[in-house]
Design a protein around this motif. Structure first.
Motif, PDB file in Angstrom:
ATOM      1  N   ALA A 221       0.849  -1.187   0.000  1.00 21.66           N
ATOM      2  CA  ALA A 221       0.000   0.000   0.000  1.00 21.66           C
ATOM      3  C   ALA A 221       0.884   1.236   0.000  1.00 21.66           C
ATOM      4  CB  ALA A 221      -0.914   0.004   1.220  1.00 21.66           C
ATOM      5  N   VAL A 222       0.371   2.315  -0.581  1.00 22.48           N
ATOM      6  CA  VAL A 222       1.087   3.586  -0.609  1.00 22.48           C
ATOM      7  C   VAL A 222       0.180   4.643   0.013  1.00 22.48           C
ATOM      8  CG1 VAL A 222       0.291   4.051  -2.972  1.00 22.48           C
ATOM      9  CG2 VAL A 222       2.285   5.281  -2.073  1.00 22.48           C
ATOM     10  N   ASN A 223       0.763   5.566   0.770  1.00 22.65           N
ATOM     11  CA  ASN A 223      -0.073   6.557   1.433  1.00 22.65           C
ATOM     12  C   ASN A 223       0.526   7.952   1.374  1.00 22.65           C
ATOM     13  OD1 ASN A 223       1.916   6.837   3.432  1.00 22.65           O
ATOM     14  ND2 ASN A 223       0.425   6.802   5.089  1.00 22.65           N
ATOM     15  N   VAL A 224      -0.281   8.922   1.704  1.00 28.64           N
ATOM     16  CA  VAL A 224       0.170  10.279   2.018  1.00 28.64           C
ATOM     17  C   VAL A 224      -0.480  10.650   3.345  1.00 28.64           C
ATOM     18  CG1 VAL A 224       0.633  11.147  -0.300  1.00 28.64           C
ATOM     19  CG2 VAL A 224      -1.689  11.257   0.591  1.00 28.64           C
ATOM     20  N   SER A 225       0.260  11.394   4.153  1.00 28.53           N
ATOM     21  CA  SER A 225      -0.236  11.812   5.451  1.00 28.53           C
ATOM     22  C   SER A 225      -0.215  13.324   5.552  1.00 28.53           C
ATOM     23  CB  SER A 225       0.621  11.206   6.572  1.00 28.53           C
ATOM     24  OG  SER A 225       0.606   9.797   6.522  1.00 28.53           O
ATOM     25  N   ALA A 226      -1.205  13.884   6.221  1.00 27.64           N
ATOM     26  CA  ALA A 226      -1.292  15.335   6.349  1.00 27.64           C
ATOM     27  C   ALA A 226      -1.785  15.694   7.742  1.00 27.64           C
ATOM     28  CB  ALA A 226      -2.239  15.910   5.301  1.00 27.64           C
ATOM     29  N   HIS A 227      -1.354  16.847   8.225  1.00 28.94           N
ATOM     30  CA  HIS A 227      -1.848  17.320   9.512  1.00 28.94           C
ATOM     31  C   HIS A 227      -3.273  17.824   9.323  1.00 28.94           C
ATOM     32  CE1 HIS A 227      -2.094  19.444  13.344  1.00 28.94           C
ATOM     33  NE2 HIS A 227      -1.071  18.701  13.725  1.00 28.94           N
ATOM     34  N   ALA A 228      -4.066  17.647  10.351  1.00 27.62           N
ATOM     35  CA  ALA A 228      -5.477  18.047  10.275  1.00 27.62           C
ATOM     36  C   ALA A 228      -5.638  19.537  10.014  1.00 27.62           C
ATOM     37  CB  ALA A 228      -6.192  17.657  11.569  1.00 27.62           C
ATOM     38  N   THR A 229      -4.621  20.326  10.360  1.00 29.14           N
ATOM     39  CA  THR A 229      -4.715  21.773  10.140  1.00 29.14           C
ATOM     40  C   THR A 229      -4.626  22.144   8.672  1.00 29.14           C
ATOM     41  OG1 THR A 229      -2.309  21.961  10.506  1.00 29.14           O
ATOM     42  CG2 THR A 229      -3.752  22.340  12.398  1.00 29.14           C
ATOM     43  N   ARG A 230      -4.300  21.187   7.800  1.00 29.97           N
ATOM     44  CA  ARG A 230      -4.263  21.491   6.364  1.00 29.97           C
ATOM     45  C   ARG A 230      -5.644  21.887   5.860  1.00 29.97           C
ATOM     46  NH1 ARG A 230      -1.064  18.949   1.337  1.00 29.97           N
ATOM     47  NH2 ARG A 230      -2.462  19.637  -0.333  1.00 29.97           N
ATOM     48  N   GLY A 231      -6.666  21.364   6.479  1.00 32.05           N
ATOM     49  CA  GLY A 231      -8.028  21.674   6.050  1.00 32.05           C
ATOM     50  C   GLY A 231      -8.989  20.643   6.585  1.00 32.05           C
ATOM     51  N   SER A 232     -10.241  20.775   6.219  1.00 28.56           N
ATOM     52  CA  SER A 232     -11.250  19.825   6.662  1.00 28.56           C
ATOM     53  C   SER A 232     -10.992  18.454   6.058  1.00 28.56           C
ATOM     54  CB  SER A 232     -12.641  20.309   6.247  1.00 28.56           C
ATOM     55  OG  SER A 232     -12.783  20.252   4.834  1.00 28.56           O
ATOM     56  N   PHE A 233     -11.708  17.485   6.584  1.00 26.00           N
ATOM     57  CA  PHE A 233     -11.602  16.115   6.070  1.00 26.00           C
ATOM     58  C   PHE A 233     -11.880  16.075   4.574  1.00 26.00           C
ATOM     59  CE2 PHE A 233     -13.359  11.883   5.236  1.00 26.00           C
ATOM     60  CZ  PHE A 233     -12.397  11.072   5.821  1.00 26.00           C
ATOM     61  N   GLU A 234     -12.914  16.780   4.141  1.00 22.96           N
ATOM     62  CA  GLU A 234     -13.281  16.778   2.722  1.00 22.96           C
ATOM     63  C   GLU A 234     -12.245  17.500   1.870  1.00 22.96           C
ATOM     64  OE1 GLU A 234     -15.505  15.060   1.164  1.00 22.96           O
ATOM     65  OE2 GLU A 234     -16.045  14.171   3.090  1.00 22.96           O
ATOM     66  N   VAL A 235     -11.668  18.575   2.401  1.00 21.08           N
ATOM     67  CA  VAL A 235     -10.627  19.297   1.664  1.00 21.08           C
ATOM     68  C   VAL A 235      -9.417  18.398   1.441  1.00 21.08           C
ATOM     69  CG1 VAL A 235      -8.912  21.151   1.845  1.00 21.08           C
ATOM     70  CG2 VAL A 235     -11.313  21.623   2.341  1.00 21.08           C
ATOM     71  N   ILE A 236      -9.008  17.694   2.476  1.00 18.06           N
ATOM     72  CA  ILE A 236      -7.858  16.793   2.362  1.00 18.06           C
ATOM     73  C   ILE A 236      -8.156  15.672   1.375  1.00 18.06           C
ATOM     74  CG2 ILE A 236      -6.502  15.068   3.612  1.00 18.06           C
ATOM     75  CD1 ILE A 236      -6.473  16.971   5.979  1.00 18.06           C
ATOM     76  N   ARG A 237      -9.352  15.138   1.421  1.00 17.90           N
ATOM     77  CA  ARG A 237      -9.731  14.095   0.467  1.00 17.90           C
ATOM     78  C   ARG A 237      -9.666  14.634  -0.972  1.00 17.90           C
ATOM     79  NH1 ARG A 237     -14.003  10.003   0.735  1.00 17.90           N
ATOM     80  NH2 ARG A 237     -14.840  11.058   2.584  1.00 17.90           N
ATOM     81  N   ARG A 238     -10.217  15.805  -1.182  1.00 10.91           N
ATOM     82  CA  ARG A 238     -10.256  16.381  -2.529  1.00 10.91           C
ATOM     83  C   ARG A 238      -8.859  16.710  -3.055  1.00 10.91           C
ATOM     84  NH1 ARG A 238     -13.345  20.273  -1.381  1.00 10.91           N
ATOM     85  NH2 ARG A 238     -11.824  21.952  -1.256  1.00 10.91           N
ATOM     86  N   GLU A 239      -7.985  17.204  -2.199  1.00  3.03           N
ATOM     87  CA  GLU A 239      -6.660  17.633  -2.629  1.00  3.03           C
ATOM     88  C   GLU A 239      -5.666  16.482  -2.766  1.00  3.03           C
ATOM     89  OE1 GLU A 239      -5.316  20.581   0.097  1.00  3.03           O
ATOM     90  OE2 GLU A 239      -6.610  22.168  -0.722  1.00  3.03           O
ATOM     91  N   LEU A 240      -5.788  15.474  -1.918  1.00  2.14           N
ATOM     92  CA  LEU A 240      -4.764  14.425  -1.867  1.00  2.14           C
ATOM     93  C   LEU A 240      -5.144  13.104  -2.532  1.00  2.14           C
ATOM     94  CD1 LEU A 240      -3.376  14.869   1.774  1.00  2.14           C
ATOM     95  CD2 LEU A 240      -2.616  15.941  -0.357  1.00  2.14           C
ATOM     96  N   LEU A 241      -6.432  12.769  -2.535  1.00  2.00           N
ATOM     97  CA  LEU A 241      -6.813  11.454  -3.049  1.00  2.00           C
ATOM     98  C   LEU A 241      -6.525  11.275  -4.543  1.00  2.00           C
ATOM     99  CD1 LEU A 241      -7.972   8.689  -2.508  1.00  2.00           C
ATOM    100  CD2 LEU A 241     -10.284   9.637  -2.829  1.00  2.00           C
ATOM    101  N   PRO A 242      -6.914  12.187  -5.424  1.00  2.00           N
ATOM    102  CA  PRO A 242      -6.625  11.972  -6.850  1.00  2.00           C
ATOM    103  C   PRO A 242      -5.135  11.804  -7.166  1.00  2.00           C
ATOM    104  CG  PRO A 242      -8.302  13.655  -6.592  1.00  2.00           C
ATOM    105  CD  PRO A 242      -7.759  13.400  -5.225  1.00  2.00           C
ATOM    106  N   PRO A 243      -4.231  12.665  -6.616  1.00  2.00           N
ATOM    107  CA  PRO A 243      -2.804  12.448  -6.882  1.00  2.00           C
ATOM    108  C   PRO A 243      -2.295  11.119  -6.323  1.00  2.00           C
ATOM    109  CG  PRO A 243      -3.168  14.661  -6.039  1.00  2.00           C
ATOM    110  CD  PRO A 243      -4.450  13.906  -5.861  1.00  2.00           C
ATOM    111  N   LEU A 244      -2.820  10.712  -5.163  1.00  2.00           N
ATOM    112  CA  LEU A 244      -2.406   9.441  -4.568  1.00  2.00           C
ATOM    113  C   LEU A 244      -2.806   8.270  -5.453  1.00  2.00           C
ATOM    114  CD1 LEU A 244      -1.359   7.671  -2.223  1.00  2.00           C
ATOM    115  CD2 LEU A 244      -3.672   7.810  -1.252  1.00  2.00           C
TER     116      LEU A 244
END
Length: 273
Positions: A221-244
């Motif tokens: 499995a491959v992952n990316v991790s981000a601090h919660a202060t980057r944004g809301s749960f949905e923001v992190i999903r939108r920004e990080l999931l497609p590139p991952l």
């Protein structure tokens, strides 16, 4: 000193010219005439013709009488190199590209019993209180990569795991109920990725995707991790999931192109060192 003069007495110029003919083809020049091959390879028409006809006879090049193109057999020439690589080596450049794009840390892990073992990592800013390096282990149930790997296991294996695993409360958000965890894993298997929101450590959100081998099995499995202060749960999903997901696909393409079963199996022992 000229290039010609610097070459050793053992240098085989005909091999160099044959490789130049192969390199004349690329994504923008999939089909070429004899004259085009000669020009791009820096050869005379007569020399290019001899090399092309030899490659046709060997099954590496196709010709319809006027146009030449590479055949799938040409992939054999790169297979020996790719098959000698371990999974971390195959994944490294794709992980580096992902980190450069999203500015968050990226890791690859495999499942060892009820834990994930980190076998490759490209860090950025530190977001965890616990340091992570190759060989680091975490409980699979509370990590995004662990859940992706658990979700890919056979039903009987998962039954045994859920019956024996010690699901400890690592944060106030950690899922510790086996029935609820099974539901979560079923959803992950269906959607093809996992998102864990502060279950391993407060303030840490992580997204993971599976890496499949040529037979479709999940090998890592491959992952990316981000601090919660980057944004809301949905923001992190939108920004990080497609590139991952795109990075996981690229890793899979390289894996399917040449990673051998031996080197895949060797990843786990590397993670234990």
């Amino acid at each position: 000193m000229s290039v010609e003069a610097a070459r050793s007495p053992e240098f085989v110029q005909s091999l160099e010219r044959g490789l130049a003919v192969i390199r004349a083809f690329d994504g923008d020049h999939a089909q070429l005439t004899l004259s085009e091959v000669a020009r791009r390879a820096g050869l005379t028409r007569a020399a290019a013709r001899r090399f092309l006809l030899t490659l046709v006879e060997l099954g590496y090049v196709h010709s319809d009488g006027r146009l030449f193109s590479l055949r799938a057999r040409i992939l054999e020439l790169g297979y020996a190199y790719l098959s000698s690589l371990s999974l971390p080596e195959v994944a490294q450049r794709h992980m580096e590209a992902l980190v450069a794009e999203v500015h968050e840390s990226c890791s690859v892990s495999v499942l060892d019993g009820d834990e994930v073992v980190y076998v490759a990592r490209v860090p950025t800013k530190r977001i965890m209180t616990v340091g992570i390096s190759v060989g680091t282990r975490f409980p699979a149930y509370a990590t995004s990569m662990g859940r992706v790997l658990l979700a890919a296991q056979p039903a009987d294996w998962l039954d045994d795991y859920l019956g024996k695993a010690e699901l400890r409360q690592l944060t106030r958000r950690t899922v510790t109920d086996p029935v609820k965890l099974r539901t979560v894993l079923t959803k992950i298997a269906a959607q093809g990725y996992a998102i864990v929101d502060q279950e391993l450590e407060e303030g840490l959100r992580s997204l993971a995707a599976p890496i499949h081998c040529e037979n479709g099995s999940v090998i890592a499995a491959v992952n990316v991790s981000a601090h919660a202060t980057r944004g809301s749960f949905e923001v992190i999903r939108r920004e990080l999931l497609p590139p991952l997901l795109a990075a996981a696909k690229r890793i899979e393409e390289d894996v399917r192109g040449g990673l051998s079963r031996t080197s895949t199996a060797g990843v786990l022992s590397a993670g234990r060192e």
